[in-house]
Design a protein around this motif. Structure first.
Motif, PDB file in Angstrom:
ATOM      1  N   TYR A 109    -121.592 -37.591  29.608  1.00 34.61           N
ATOM      2  CA  TYR A 109    -122.880 -38.290  29.634  1.00 34.61           C
ATOM      3  C   TYR A 109    -123.172 -38.935  28.278  1.00 34.61           C
ATOM      4  CZ  TYR A 109    -128.040 -38.432  29.361  1.00 34.61           C
ATOM      5  OH  TYR A 109    -129.336 -38.794  29.148  1.00 34.61           O
ATOM      6  N   THR A 110    -123.016 -38.157  27.204  1.00 38.41           N
ATOM      7  CA  THR A 110    -123.321 -38.661  25.864  1.00 38.41           C
ATOM      8  C   THR A 110    -122.363 -39.779  25.461  1.00 38.41           C
ATOM      9  OG1 THR A 110    -124.185 -36.501  25.250  1.00 38.41           O
ATOM     10  CG2 THR A 110    -123.621 -37.977  23.447  1.00 38.41           C
ATOM     11  N   ALA A 111    -121.092 -39.614  25.781  1.00 34.24           N
ATOM     12  CA  ALA A 111    -120.114 -40.650  25.444  1.00 34.24           C
ATOM     13  C   ALA A 111    -120.429 -41.953  26.178  1.00 34.24           C
ATOM     14  CB  ALA A 111    -118.702 -40.168  25.790  1.00 34.24           C
ATOM     15  N   VAL A 112    -120.716 -41.855  27.470  1.00 33.46           N
ATOM     16  CA  VAL A 112    -121.039 -43.062  28.238  1.00 33.46           C
ATOM     17  C   VAL A 112    -122.337 -43.685  27.742  1.00 33.46           C
ATOM     18  CG1 VAL A 112    -121.626 -43.948  30.544  1.00 33.46           C
ATOM     19  CG2 VAL A 112    -119.740 -42.329  30.275  1.00 33.46           C
ATOM     20  N   LEU A 113    -123.341 -42.860  27.471  1.00 36.15           N
ATOM     21  CA  LEU A 113    -124.619 -43.369  26.972  1.00 36.15           C
ATOM     22  C   LEU A 113    -124.435 -44.082  25.636  1.00 36.15           C
ATOM     23  CD1 LEU A 113    -127.695 -43.466  27.531  1.00 36.15           C
ATOM     24  CD2 LEU A 113    -127.890 -41.414  26.127  1.00 36.15           C
ATOM     25  N   THR A 114    -123.686 -43.462  24.722  1.00 34.18           N
ATOM     26  CA  THR A 114    -123.451 -44.059  23.403  1.00 34.18           C
ATOM     27  C   THR A 114    -122.702 -45.379  23.524  1.00 34.18           C
ATOM     28  OG1 THR A 114    -123.439 -41.876  22.382  1.00 34.18           O
ATOM     29  CG2 THR A 114    -122.390 -43.666  21.142  1.00 34.18           C
ATOM     30  N   MET A 115    -121.634 -45.391  24.315  1.00 30.46           N
ATOM     31  CA  MET A 115    -120.876 -46.634  24.491  1.00 30.46           C
ATOM     32  C   MET A 115    -121.731 -47.715  25.138  1.00 30.46           C
ATOM     33  SD  MET A 115    -117.016 -45.471  25.556  1.00 30.46           S
ATOM     34  CE  MET A 115    -117.534 -44.423  26.893  1.00 30.46           C
ATOM     35  N   LEU A 117    -125.010 -48.082  25.086  1.00 32.54           N
ATOM     36  CA  LEU A 117    -126.073 -48.588  24.213  1.00 32.54           C
ATOM     37  C   LEU A 117    -125.522 -49.317  22.987  1.00 32.54           C
ATOM     38  CD1 LEU A 117    -128.566 -45.578  24.277  1.00 32.54           C
ATOM     39  CD2 LEU A 117    -128.883 -47.815  25.351  1.00 32.54           C
ATOM     40  N   GLN A 118    -124.526 -48.743  22.342  1.00 32.81           N
ATOM     41  CA  GLN A 118    -124.063 -49.301  21.073  1.00 32.81           C
ATOM     42  C   GLN A 118    -122.997 -50.372  21.221  1.00 32.81           C
ATOM     43  OE1 GLN A 118    -123.081 -46.070  18.444  1.00 32.81           O
ATOM     44  NE2 GLN A 118    -125.194 -45.359  18.344  1.00 32.81           N
ATOM     45  N   TRP A 119    -122.082 -50.198  22.159  1.00 37.50           N
ATOM     46  CA  TRP A 119    -120.994 -51.161  22.283  1.00 37.50           C
ATOM     47  C   TRP A 119    -121.284 -52.236  23.321  1.00 37.50           C
ATOM     48  CZ3 TRP A 119    -116.441 -47.142  22.505  1.00 37.50           C
ATOM     49  CH2 TRP A 119    -116.360 -46.481  21.271  1.00 37.50           C
ATOM     50  N   LEU A 120    -121.855 -51.810  24.453  1.00 41.24           N
ATOM     51  CA  LEU A 120    -122.126 -52.779  25.521  1.00 41.24           C
ATOM     52  C   LEU A 120    -123.536 -53.354  25.441  1.00 41.24           C
ATOM     53  CD1 LEU A 120    -120.454 -50.830  28.484  1.00 41.24           C
ATOM     54  CD2 LEU A 120    -119.454 -52.660  27.076  1.00 41.24           C
ATOM     55  N   THR A 121    -124.374 -52.769  24.608  1.00 40.28           N
ATOM     56  CA  THR A 121    -125.794 -53.138  24.429  1.00 40.28           C
ATOM     57  C   THR A 121    -126.530 -53.296  25.765  1.00 40.28           C
ATOM     58  OG1 THR A 121    -125.337 -55.517  24.193  1.00 40.28           O
ATOM     59  CG2 THR A 121    -125.374 -54.200  22.176  1.00 40.28           C
ATOM     60  N   LEU A 122    -126.306 -52.330  26.655  1.00 36.73           N
ATOM     61  CA  LEU A 122    -127.019 -52.326  27.929  1.00 36.73           C
ATOM     62  C   LEU A 122    -128.462 -51.895  27.703  1.00 36.73           C
ATOM     63  CD1 LEU A 122    -124.394 -50.574  30.257  1.00 36.73           C
ATOM     64  CD2 LEU A 122    -124.874 -53.018  30.075  1.00 36.73           C
ATOM     65  N   PRO A 123    -129.374 -52.275  28.584  1.00 28.81           N
ATOM     66  CA  PRO A 123    -130.746 -51.766  28.471  1.00 28.81           C
ATOM     67  C   PRO A 123    -130.749 -50.245  28.678  1.00 28.81           C
ATOM     68  CG  PRO A 123    -130.504 -53.229  30.380  1.00 28.81           C
ATOM     69  CD  PRO A 123    -129.187 -53.187  29.691  1.00 28.81           C
ATOM     70  N   TYR A 124    -131.772 -49.585  28.116  1.00 32.26           N
ATOM     71  CA  TYR A 124    -131.840 -48.123  28.193  1.00 32.26           C
ATOM     72  C   TYR A 124    -131.722 -47.601  29.620  1.00 32.26           C
ATOM     73  CZ  TYR A 124    -133.141 -47.369  23.295  1.00 32.26           C
ATOM     74  OH  TYR A 124    -133.135 -47.276  21.934  1.00 32.26           O
ATOM     75  N   TRP A 125    -132.402 -48.222  30.576  1.00 37.40           N
ATOM     76  CA  TRP A 125    -132.399 -47.705  31.941  1.00 37.40           C
ATOM     77  C   TRP A 125    -131.003 -47.773  32.550  1.00 37.40           C
ATOM     78  CZ3 TRP A 125    -130.905 -50.535  36.151  1.00 37.40           C
ATOM     79  CH2 TRP A 125    -130.860 -51.926  35.989  1.00 37.40           C
TER      80      TRP A 125
END
Length: 149
Positions: A109-115, A117-125
């Motif tokens: 979960y944390t790895a996917v969330l980090t990637m 947000l930081q690499w793909l710059t997806l919106p939070y939701w």
């Protein structure tokens, strides 16, 4: 003989899976269990996303993610213990195993969330829902084979 609404629903699902030919791939009972786990997981994903969105900005992203994920794990353990998997008197042991599985799910979960947000710059939701999906898949397999088996 009076059956609970859950038991009646499970019977309907089993019959539907048999008619649909799902039994060529897995037992109907297993398909029902996966469906129940998925439905409960959706409530956990919703709880996780709402909690994460409510906490992000007040806490660090990592703290908000941890609180949201842990809350959802406790919620889904309770529901899965009651409705999806056989009840045993080993509640503490099962809870410890479930949290162990969820901890591995949390790493995903944390790895996917980090990637996201930081690499793909997806919106939070979207990042949150992607992370919940990745962690949730690991949680199902671990729960079925180890934690709640």
């Amino acid at each position: 003989m009076s059956r609970t609404p859950i038991a009646r629903f499970e019977s309907v699902l089993e019959a539907g899976f048999r008619r649909a030919g799902v039994t060529r791939v897995c037992r109907a009972e297993r398909a029902v269990r996966a469906t129940e786990f998925g439905a409960i997981g959706l409530t956990g994903a919703l709880l996780n996303a709402v909690a994460f969105l409510a906490l992000v900005g007040r806490l660090s992203t990592a703290q908000a993610a941890f609180v949201a994920f842990f809350g959802a794990a406790v919620w889904t353990f309770g529901l899965n213990s009651r409705y999806t998997f056989e009840t045993t008197d080993q509640l503490r042991r099962r809870f410890a195993r479930y949290l162990g599985v969820c901890s591995l799910g949390y790493v995903v979960y944390t790895a996917v969330l980090t990637m996201s947000l930081q690499w793909l710059t997806l919106p939070y939701w979207l990042a949150s829902l992607s992370a919940v999906t990745g962690g949730g898949l690991l949680n199902y397999v671990g729960s079925e084979l180890f934690a709640l088996a």
